[in-house]
Design an enzyme around this catalytic site. Sequence first.
Site, PDB file in Angstrom:
ATOM      1  N   GLU A 141       1.811  -8.847  13.037  1.00 26.62           N
ATOM      2  CA  GLU A 141       1.018  -9.387  14.143  1.00 26.62           C
ATOM      3  C   GLU A 141       1.078 -10.907  14.158  1.00 26.62           C
ATOM      4  OE1 GLU A 141      -1.439  -7.840  11.330  1.00 26.62           O
ATOM      5  OE2 GLU A 141       0.004  -6.358  11.988  1.00 26.62           O
ATOM      6  N   ARG A 150       0.809  -1.221   0.000  1.00 27.11           N
ATOM      7  CA  ARG A 150       0.000   0.000   0.000  1.00 27.11           C
ATOM      8  C   ARG A 150       0.842   1.270   0.000  1.00 27.11           C
ATOM      9  NH1 ARG A 150      -3.125  -3.422   3.550  1.00 27.11           N
ATOM     10  NH2 ARG A 150      -2.255  -2.240   5.272  1.00 27.11           N
TER      11      ARG A 150
END
Length: 170
Positions: free
Chosen positions: A95, A58
């Site tokens: 994560e 992104r």
Amino acid sequence: MDLKPKIREIMDFPKKGINFKDITTLLKDGQAFRASIKSMAELIRDRKPDLIVGPEARGFIVGAPLAYELGIGFVPARKSGKLPYKTIHAKYQLEYGNDVLEMHIDAINPGQKVIIVDDLLATGGTIFSTIELVKQLKGDILALAFLIELTYLNGREHLKEYDIYSVIRY
């Protein structure tokens, strides 16, 4: 233009407890996408960067048009094995595991003024590795710029040595 309503929020993605900020709804709105890039450009234009560096994926979406708007070059920081020439690398934590970003060894000349750009500042994991890559090539990091900043995750606190710009804050 108020850009916040253009961001879709998806609860419990990619895992329970995370409220994902989906920029695809902003990207598909040409006027909103253009306004977001112009807003980012206005935040950093006076810093007079030579290059924009954006991490995959992104960071490419906002970084490349931002570089175009400013009339400067764009350098991609890619995931491991995606670049065809000699590379340097930096690891980062997700994560759910680890990953690696790479950059061509000749992507930045020593002393070039760089602004690192990504779509979102959360905890800063991807940005730390991008910073490491720019430092390895002896680029001068002027600032970090983000379309979205999740202020409640305090990513800015871990990046105190840098000027940080963001267009949309939650």
